[in-house]
Design an enzyme around this catalytic site. Structure first.
Site, PDB file in Angstrom:
ATOM      1  N   SER A  25      35.968 -36.773 -16.259  1.00  0.00           N
ATOM      2  CA  SER A  25      35.881 -36.525 -17.756  1.00  0.00           C
ATOM      3  C   SER A  25      34.420 -35.793 -17.813  1.00  0.00           C
ATOM      4  O   SER A  25      33.595 -35.921 -16.973  1.00  0.00           O
ATOM      5  CB  SER A  25      35.619 -37.841 -18.351  1.00  0.00           C
ATOM      6  OG  SER A  25      35.134 -37.687 -19.843  1.00  0.00           O
ATOM      7  N   TYR A  31      33.478 -46.334 -20.601  1.00  0.00           N
ATOM      8  CA  TYR A  31      34.357 -45.317 -20.253  1.00  0.00           C
ATOM      9  C   TYR A  31      33.458 -44.251 -19.327  1.00  0.00           C
ATOM     10  O   TYR A  31      33.706 -43.856 -18.305  1.00  0.00           O
ATOM     11  CB  TYR A  31      34.716 -44.527 -21.305  1.00  0.00           C
ATOM     12  CG  TYR A  31      35.773 -43.214 -21.112  1.00  0.00           C
ATOM     13  CD1 TYR A  31      35.348 -42.294 -21.171  1.00  0.00           C
ATOM     14  CD2 TYR A  31      37.248 -43.662 -20.892  1.00  0.00           C
ATOM     15  CE1 TYR A  31      36.381 -41.031 -20.991  1.00  0.00           C
ATOM     16  CE2 TYR A  31      38.058 -42.504 -20.392  1.00  0.00           C
ATOM     17  CZ  TYR A  31      37.567 -41.265 -20.497  1.00  0.00           C
ATOM     18  OH  TYR A  31      38.532 -40.156 -20.456  1.00  0.00           O
TER      19      TYR A  31
HETATM   20  P1  NAP Z   1      45.898 -41.792 -21.614  1.00  0.00           P
HETATM   21  O1  NAP Z   1      46.388 -42.465 -22.860  1.00  0.00           O
HETATM   22  O2  NAP Z   1      44.428 -42.175 -21.167  1.00  0.00           O
HETATM   23  O3  NAP Z   1      47.088 -41.947 -20.569  1.00  0.00           O
HETATM   24  C1  NAP Z   1      46.992 -42.762 -19.598  1.00  0.00           C
HETATM   25  C2  NAP Z   1      48.254 -43.317 -18.955  1.00  0.00           C
HETATM   26  O4  NAP Z   1      47.614 -44.284 -17.919  1.00  0.00           O
HETATM   27  C3  NAP Z   1      48.874 -43.820 -19.877  1.00  0.00           C
HETATM   28  O5  NAP Z   1      50.308 -43.633 -19.856  1.00  0.00           O
HETATM   29  C4  NAP Z   1      48.619 -45.517 -19.815  1.00  0.00           C
HETATM   30  O6  NAP Z   1      49.553 -46.251 -20.487  1.00  0.00           O
HETATM   31  C5  NAP Z   1      48.544 -45.239 -18.499  1.00  0.00           C
HETATM   32  N1  NAP Z   1      47.773 -46.459 -18.021  1.00  0.00           N
HETATM   33  C6  NAP Z   1      46.868 -47.128 -18.390  1.00  0.00           C
HETATM   34  N2  NAP Z   1      46.528 -48.436 -17.706  1.00  0.00           N
HETATM   35  C7  NAP Z   1      47.080 -48.349 -16.667  1.00  0.00           C
HETATM   36  C8  NAP Z   1      47.437 -49.193 -15.609  1.00  0.00           C
HETATM   37  N3  NAP Z   1      46.748 -50.440 -15.595  1.00  0.00           N
HETATM   38  N4  NAP Z   1      48.445 -49.143 -14.775  1.00  0.00           N
HETATM   39  C9  NAP Z   1      49.247 -47.814 -14.862  1.00  0.00           C
HETATM   40  N5  NAP Z   1      49.015 -47.017 -15.991  1.00  0.00           N
HETATM   41  C10 NAP Z   1      48.053 -47.248 -16.655  1.00  0.00           C
HETATM   42  O7  NAP Z   1      46.058 -40.312 -21.968  1.00  0.00           O
HETATM   43  P2  NAP Z   1      45.453 -39.011 -21.530  1.00  0.00           P
HETATM   44  O8  NAP Z   1      44.550 -38.641 -22.516  1.00  0.00           O
HETATM   45  O9  NAP Z   1      46.289 -38.233 -21.118  1.00  0.00           O
HETATM   46  O10 NAP Z   1      44.378 -39.214 -20.300  1.00  0.00           O
HETATM   47  C11 NAP Z   1      44.936 -39.182 -18.838  1.00  0.00           C
HETATM   48  C12 NAP Z   1      43.615 -39.359 -18.012  1.00  0.00           C
HETATM   49  O11 NAP Z   1      42.592 -38.156 -18.778  1.00  0.00           O
HETATM   50  C13 NAP Z   1      42.696 -40.421 -18.314  1.00  0.00           C
HETATM   51  O12 NAP Z   1      42.159 -40.910 -16.967  1.00  0.00           O
HETATM   52  C14 NAP Z   1      41.641 -39.921 -19.444  1.00  0.00           C
HETATM   53  O13 NAP Z   1      40.698 -41.109 -19.198  1.00  0.00           O
HETATM   54  C15 NAP Z   1      41.417 -38.582 -18.759  1.00  0.00           C
HETATM   55  N6  NAP Z   1      40.682 -37.876 -19.740  1.00  0.00           N
HETATM   56  C16 NAP Z   1      41.114 -37.389 -21.017  1.00  0.00           C
HETATM   57  C17 NAP Z   1      40.594 -36.872 -21.744  1.00  0.00           C
HETATM   58  C18 NAP Z   1      41.250 -36.570 -23.330  1.00  0.00           C
HETATM   59  O14 NAP Z   1      40.419 -36.047 -23.889  1.00  0.00           O
HETATM   60  N7  NAP Z   1      42.457 -37.048 -23.537  1.00  0.00           N
HETATM   61  C19 NAP Z   1      39.668 -36.020 -21.362  1.00  0.00           C
HETATM   62  C20 NAP Z   1      39.001 -36.190 -20.111  1.00  0.00           C
HETATM   63  C21 NAP Z   1      39.491 -37.013 -19.494  1.00  0.00           C
HETATM   64  P3  NAP Z   1      49.207 -46.872 -21.785  1.00  0.00           P
HETATM   65  O15 NAP Z   1      49.880 -45.975 -22.773  1.00  0.00           O
HETATM   66  O16 NAP Z   1      49.968 -48.350 -21.833  1.00  0.00           O
HETATM   67  O17 NAP Z   1      47.750 -46.958 -21.883  1.00  0.00           O
HETATM   68  C1  GCO Z   2      35.391 -39.784 -26.606  1.00  0.00           C
HETATM   69  C2  GCO Z   2      36.745 -39.052 -26.052  1.00  0.00           C
HETATM   70  C3  GCO Z   2      36.081 -38.646 -24.602  1.00  0.00           C
HETATM   71  C4  GCO Z   2      37.402 -37.775 -24.098  1.00  0.00           C
HETATM   72  C5  GCO Z   2      37.101 -37.370 -22.661  1.00  0.00           C
HETATM   73  C6  GCO Z   2      35.985 -36.053 -22.792  1.00  0.00           C
HETATM   74  O1  GCO Z   2      35.829 -40.743 -27.343  1.00  0.00           O
HETATM   75  O2  GCO Z   2      34.441 -39.228 -26.462  1.00  0.00           O
HETATM   76  O3  GCO Z   2      37.769 -40.034 -25.816  1.00  0.00           O
HETATM   77  O4  GCO Z   2      35.719 -39.513 -23.810  1.00  0.00           O
HETATM   78  O5  GCO Z   2      38.562 -38.724 -24.016  1.00  0.00           O
HETATM   79  O6  GCO Z   2      36.973 -38.413 -21.665  1.00  0.00           O
HETATM   80  O7  GCO Z   2      36.063 -35.558 -21.464  1.00  0.00           O
END
Ligand code: NAP
Ligand code: GCO
Length: 263
Positions: A144, A157
């Site tokens: 992230s 986080y």
């Molecule tokens: P998300 O809501 O974080 O989806 C993550 C998925 O993992 C969901 O299906 C979630 O299920 C599942 N999960 C959670 N806990 C779990 C467990 N114990 N075992 C198996 N599966 C589990 O959606 P996302 O935004 O697509 O994020 C995906 C990844 O990218 C994450 O690691 C997040 O931190 C990272 N990320 C996201 C962003 C952003 O801006 N969206 C930016 C940077 C990094 P549930 O729906 O039940 O929670």
């Molecule tokens: C927040 C956001 C971020 C994004 C992402 C950024 O609350 O600042 O959720 O944490 O999810 O991880 O890269």
């Protein structure tokens, strides 16, 4: 270019029923990989299976809590039985809890660390022996921009994602000798359910202040989409990146490089 092909490869993407994981799995499939994904419960797995089918992507879905080491070991064995040994692991599953640190319960901090940092360790540990034996493997950890920057309410986080950056570098350091590459993808602000609260329209229909802030702070002047992660993931999963190791590829529209516009 053949180097970007994933034909003959098997990939596991964790937590990939929707969002970034779903997009990455779709991209790897389109590059030729066989796809396995898991999610936390059958309802999410079924939702994912329907979505993949609608997108014309052949996958196998498994219910597995990535924090449960014995369940993860069984998941890896099941994928080997059902498909083939795992060549590519994408540690995508994650959660976020937004609470001011001085108000955050210890159990909540621990839960975020458990899922966002300890689980990637557990799943990587489960696939490493096979990759070592085959002297080939790709591990991609979804970090992230909070692997580099903090902000209010995301202490757990950011701590997890900062740790995941160093876990990525350590796996690269320890297992590069087996021709295993471990890299990270560091998404910026991406439009998924996880960030929906940050993009909710105001009662008067105007944009959420955080939404406007991120758009102004990103040189691309937009939120990222899960699909923006596809190409970087194919690159890091393919032979094209065989000499890239321990790198966090920030896919953030330039936000980490930019001071931001004068208001
Ligand atoms: P998300 O809501 O974080 O989806 C993550 C998925 O993992 C969901 O299906 C979630 O299920 C599942 N999960 C959670 N806990 C779990 C467990 N114990 N075992 C198996 N599966 C589990 O959606 P996302 O935004 O697509 O994020 C995906 C990844 O990218 C994450 O690691 C997040 O931190 C990272 N990320 C996201 C962003 C952003 O801006 N969206 C930016 C940077 C990094 P549930 O729906 O039940 O929670
Ligand atoms: C927040 C956001 C971020 C994004 C992402 C950024 O609350 O600042 O959720 O944490 O999810 O991880 O890269």
């Amino acid at each position: 270019m053949q180097a970007f092909s994933l034909k003959g490869k098997t990939a596991l993407i964790t937590g990939a029923s929707y969002g970034i994981g779903f997009a990455i799995a779709t991209g790897l499939a389109k590059a030729g990989a066989k796809i396995a994904f898991n999610d936390i419960n059958q309802e999410l797995v079924d939702r994912g299976l329907a979505a993949y089918e609608a997108a014309g992507i052949e996958v196998r879905g498994y219910v597995c809590d990535v924090t449960d080491e014995s369940a993860v070991q069984a998941l890896v064995a099941a994928i080997e039985r059902d498909i083939a040994p795992i060549d590519i692991l994408v540690n995508n599953a994650g959660i976020i809890r937004r609470v001011p640190m001085h108000e955050m319960e210890e159990q909540v901090f621990r839960q975020v660390i458990d899922i966002d940092l300890i689980a990637p360790f557990i799943v990587a540990k489960a696939v490493l022996p096979g990759m070592m034996a085959r002297r080939k493997g790709k591990i991609i950890n979804i970090c992230s921009l909070t692997s580099e920057l903090g902000r209010e309410t995301v202490s757990a986080y950011a701590s997890a994602k900062g740790g995941l950056k160093m876990l990525t570098k350590n796996i690269a350091s320890e297992y590069g000798q087996y021709n295993i590459q471990c890299n990270g993808i560091g998404p910026g602000y991406i439009a998924t359910p996880q960030t929906a609260p940050l993009r909710e329209k105001q009662p008067d229909g105007s944009p959420h202040p955080f939404d406007s802030f991120i758009v102004a702070k990103t040189p691309a002047n937009r939120w990222g989409t899960p699909e923006d992660m596809m190409g970087p993931a194919v690159f890091l999963a393919s032979e094209a990146s065989d000499f890239v190791n321990g790198h966090i590829l920030y896919v953030d529209g330039g936000i980490l490089s930019y001071v931001g516009k004068q208001p």
